[in-house]
Design an enzyme around this catalytic site. Sequence first.
Site, PDB file in Angstrom:
ATOM      1  N   GLU A 282       3.966   2.319   8.972  1.00 42.18           N
ATOM      2  CA  GLU A 282       2.471   2.531   8.900  1.00 42.18           C
ATOM      3  C   GLU A 282       2.138   3.862   8.274  1.00 42.18           C
ATOM      4  O   GLU A 282       0.824   4.595   8.865  1.00 42.18           O
ATOM      5  CB  GLU A 282       1.768   2.406  10.081  1.00 42.18           C
ATOM      6  CG  GLU A 282       2.035   0.679  10.736  1.00 42.18           C
ATOM      7  CD  GLU A 282       1.359   0.099  11.672  1.00 42.18           C
ATOM      8  OE1 GLU A 282       0.074   0.544  11.613  1.00 42.18           O
ATOM      9  OE2 GLU A 282       1.665  -0.836  12.324  1.00 42.18           O
TER      10      GLU A 282
HETATM   11  N1  CAA Z   1     -10.409   3.865   4.273  1.00 41.49           N
HETATM   12  C1  CAA Z   1     -11.554   3.464   3.369  1.00 41.49           C
HETATM   13  N2  CAA Z   1     -10.978   3.429   1.908  1.00 41.49           N
HETATM   14  C2  CAA Z   1      -9.832   4.230   1.623  1.00 41.49           C
HETATM   15  C3  CAA Z   1      -9.198   4.854   2.798  1.00 41.49           C
HETATM   16  C4  CAA Z   1      -9.270   4.655   4.004  1.00 41.49           C
HETATM   17  N3  CAA Z   1      -8.535   5.036   5.173  1.00 41.49           N
HETATM   18  N4  CAA Z   1      -8.006   5.351   2.151  1.00 41.49           N
HETATM   19  C5  CAA Z   1      -8.258   5.155   0.836  1.00 41.49           C
HETATM   20  N5  CAA Z   1      -9.617   4.390   0.498  1.00 41.49           N
HETATM   21  C6  CAA Z   1      -9.833   4.101  -0.791  1.00 41.49           C
HETATM   22  C7  CAA Z   1     -10.256   5.243  -1.504  1.00 41.49           C
HETATM   23  O1  CAA Z   1     -11.638   5.877  -1.033  1.00 41.49           O
HETATM   24  C8  CAA Z   1     -10.270   4.693  -3.042  1.00 41.49           C
HETATM   25  O2  CAA Z   1     -11.397   4.126  -3.128  1.00 41.49           O
HETATM   26  P1  CAA Z   1     -12.398   4.408  -4.754  1.00 41.49           P
HETATM   27  O3  CAA Z   1     -11.594   4.316  -5.398  1.00 41.49           O
HETATM   28  O4  CAA Z   1     -13.582   3.521  -4.382  1.00 41.49           O
HETATM   29  O5  CAA Z   1     -12.806   5.794  -4.438  1.00 41.49           O
HETATM   30  C9  CAA Z   1      -9.118   3.576  -2.790  1.00 41.49           C
HETATM   31  O6  CAA Z   1      -9.148   3.371  -1.391  1.00 41.49           O
HETATM   32  C10 CAA Z   1      -7.722   4.285  -3.503  1.00 41.49           C
HETATM   33  O7  CAA Z   1      -7.546   5.144  -2.375  1.00 41.49           O
HETATM   34  P2  CAA Z   1      -6.555   6.758  -3.015  1.00 41.49           P
HETATM   35  O8  CAA Z   1      -7.035   7.149  -4.393  1.00 41.49           O
HETATM   36  O9  CAA Z   1      -6.649   7.635  -2.082  1.00 41.49           O
HETATM   37  O10 CAA Z   1      -5.215   6.073  -2.953  1.00 41.49           O
HETATM   38  P3  CAA Z   1      -3.700   6.500  -3.419  1.00 41.49           P
HETATM   39  O11 CAA Z   1      -2.982   5.583  -4.318  1.00 41.49           O
HETATM   40  O12 CAA Z   1      -3.978   7.838  -3.612  1.00 41.49           O
HETATM   41  O13 CAA Z   1      -3.081   6.232  -2.003  1.00 41.49           O
HETATM   42  C11 CAA Z   1      -2.468   6.673   0.416  1.00 41.49           C
HETATM   43  C12 CAA Z   1      -3.453   6.952  -0.710  1.00 41.49           C
HETATM   44  C13 CAA Z   1      -3.228   7.587   1.517  1.00 41.49           C
HETATM   45  C14 CAA Z   1      -1.160   7.492  -0.027  1.00 41.49           C
HETATM   46  C15 CAA Z   1      -2.051   5.278   0.619  1.00 41.49           C
HETATM   47  O14 CAA Z   1      -1.540   4.417  -0.512  1.00 41.49           O
HETATM   48  C16 CAA Z   1      -1.436   4.852   1.750  1.00 41.49           C
HETATM   49  O15 CAA Z   1      -1.706   4.978   2.693  1.00 41.49           O
HETATM   50  N6  CAA Z   1      -0.028   4.747   1.685  1.00 41.49           N
HETATM   51  C17 CAA Z   1       0.794   4.363   2.818  1.00 41.49           C
HETATM   52  C18 CAA Z   1       0.941   2.757   2.797  1.00 41.49           C
HETATM   53  C19 CAA Z   1       1.272   2.506   4.372  1.00 41.49           C
HETATM   54  O16 CAA Z   1       0.769   2.956   5.409  1.00 41.49           O
HETATM   55  N7  CAA Z   1       1.863   1.354   4.443  1.00 41.49           N
HETATM   56  C20 CAA Z   1       2.527   0.913   5.633  1.00 41.49           C
HETATM   57  C21 CAA Z   1       2.844  -0.615   5.414  1.00 41.49           C
HETATM   58  S1  CAA Z   1       2.309  -1.573   6.959  1.00 41.49           S
HETATM   59  C22 CAA Z   1       3.592  -1.162   8.260  1.00 41.49           C
HETATM   60  O17 CAA Z   1       4.453  -0.363   8.203  1.00 41.49           O
HETATM   61  C23 CAA Z   1       3.222  -2.465   9.360  1.00 41.49           C
HETATM   62  C24 CAA Z   1       4.399  -2.332  10.057  1.00 41.49           C
HETATM   63  O18 CAA Z   1       5.641  -2.984   9.705  1.00 41.49           O
HETATM   64  C25 CAA Z   1       4.612  -1.826  11.456  1.00 41.49           C
END
Ligand code: CAA
Length: 384
Positions: A368
């Site tokens: 996550e």
């Molecule tokens: N809420 C709403 N919108 C969001 C957001 C949020 N929290 N975070 C990003 N966005 C939006 C941004 O505003 C952007 O929108 P616009 O283009 O309209 O401005 C768009 O999403 C893209 O965002 P970023 O440019 O910030 O994207 P990025 O490529 O830089 O990535 C990141 C950001 C935070 C690294 C993201 O990719 C991330 O969270 N990665 C980790 C993924 C993750 O947590 N995976 C877990 C898998 S599920 C799991 O693990 C379950 C399990 O088994 C237990």
Amino acid sequence: MHFQLSEEHLMIQKAARDFARTECLPGVIDRDEHQRFPKEQICKLAELGFMGMMVDPKYGGAGMDTISYVLAMEEISKIDASVSVCMSVNNSLVCWGLEKYGTEAQKQRYLVPLAQGRKDGALYIGAFLLSEPEAGSDATSQRTIAEDMGDHYLLNGTKNWITNGSSASVYLVMAQTDVAKGSHGINAFIVEKNTPGVTVGPKENKLGIRGSDTHSIQFMDVKVPKENRIGEDGFGFKFAMRTLSGGRIGIASQALGIASGAYELALQYSKERKAFGKEIMNHQIIQFKLADMATRIEASRLLCLRAAWEKDNHLDFTLSASMAKVYASETAMWTATEAVQVHGGYGYVKEYHVERMMRDAKITQIYEGTSEVQRIVISRSILK
Ligand code: CAA
């Protein structure tokens, strides 16, 4: 501001604590060793209303708040983090996302049985399919494709590290519908596991949370009805990010529980074990370890509760959720490792539980959103 839990919160905390001790503790070492999914425990959690804790009762949920969820997650994670990860994914990644962004028809068809954790007398839970072989932290790099075929989408690709992979009946799947649009070309879909073309890969043989069933899932020409897309076209990445912010409160609470479970065992052991003529709790080196554990755990708890409070009060909780997750998960890893140290050689064998907690703690720094991803979210928020 006050720091006391309400009567209702205390009752939920006690119910979760009693459940963990009576239903999860027996067999926990065996389930870990043999990688056995805790199906019986999950079915009983569903009966308690803990698989759809925050869902409105009109959709089959228990109508509790996020504070209650944090309290329950901590208590169950103290004993068995394999049970609590299944509970967390169903509650915050699957039910919450559907309730917040699903259509009424999607809620009636999927949310109601998912929140109840059962359908036609059988276990009915969900999974969240974002990660891919080459898209973990870099979640926008989705390679799974959903081609618009007019009246349906055709889904092709592979998802990795899927919690509840084989036990779930329903998958929430993120996929690219328009590669040129990047994150704006991603959509989220509800896919039933028994749809033709869905294949569940072998169970992963993991370091920790070995009872939880983690699989890769393959999609080959899977037909997904148009009405199973969640939200407007292109909403999938935002759906995933917003849902994950809530999920991170759940995993932070899981980490908090692992830390407090390990701490309680270390505290107890230090009162029983004697060395150099006195109980080891009377040696300052042990006292200071326990003091640091207690302090870090309390700080983790406050961060989790603050994030939950913000969510319950409809405030932006993304920053608090990431702070809670990174701090609590690092506290869990550190505390569980120190708890093994307090136990000495006994800590290194399965009967004393702390070695399992040390193995379980590690994943809370990875899934996550890794600790590194949480620091990206935090730094972007404080520097904007
Ligand atoms: N809420 C709403 N919108 C969001 C957001 C949020 N929290 N975070 C990003 N966005 C939006 C941004 O505003 C952007 O929108 P616009 O283009 O309209 O401005 C768009 O999403 C893209 O965002 P970023 O440019 O910030 O994207 P990025 O490529 O830089 O990535 C990141 C950001 C935070 C690294 C993201 O990719 C991330 O969270 N990665 C980790 C993924 C993750 O947590 N995976 C877990 C898998 S599920 C799991 O693990 C379950 C399990 O088994 C237990």
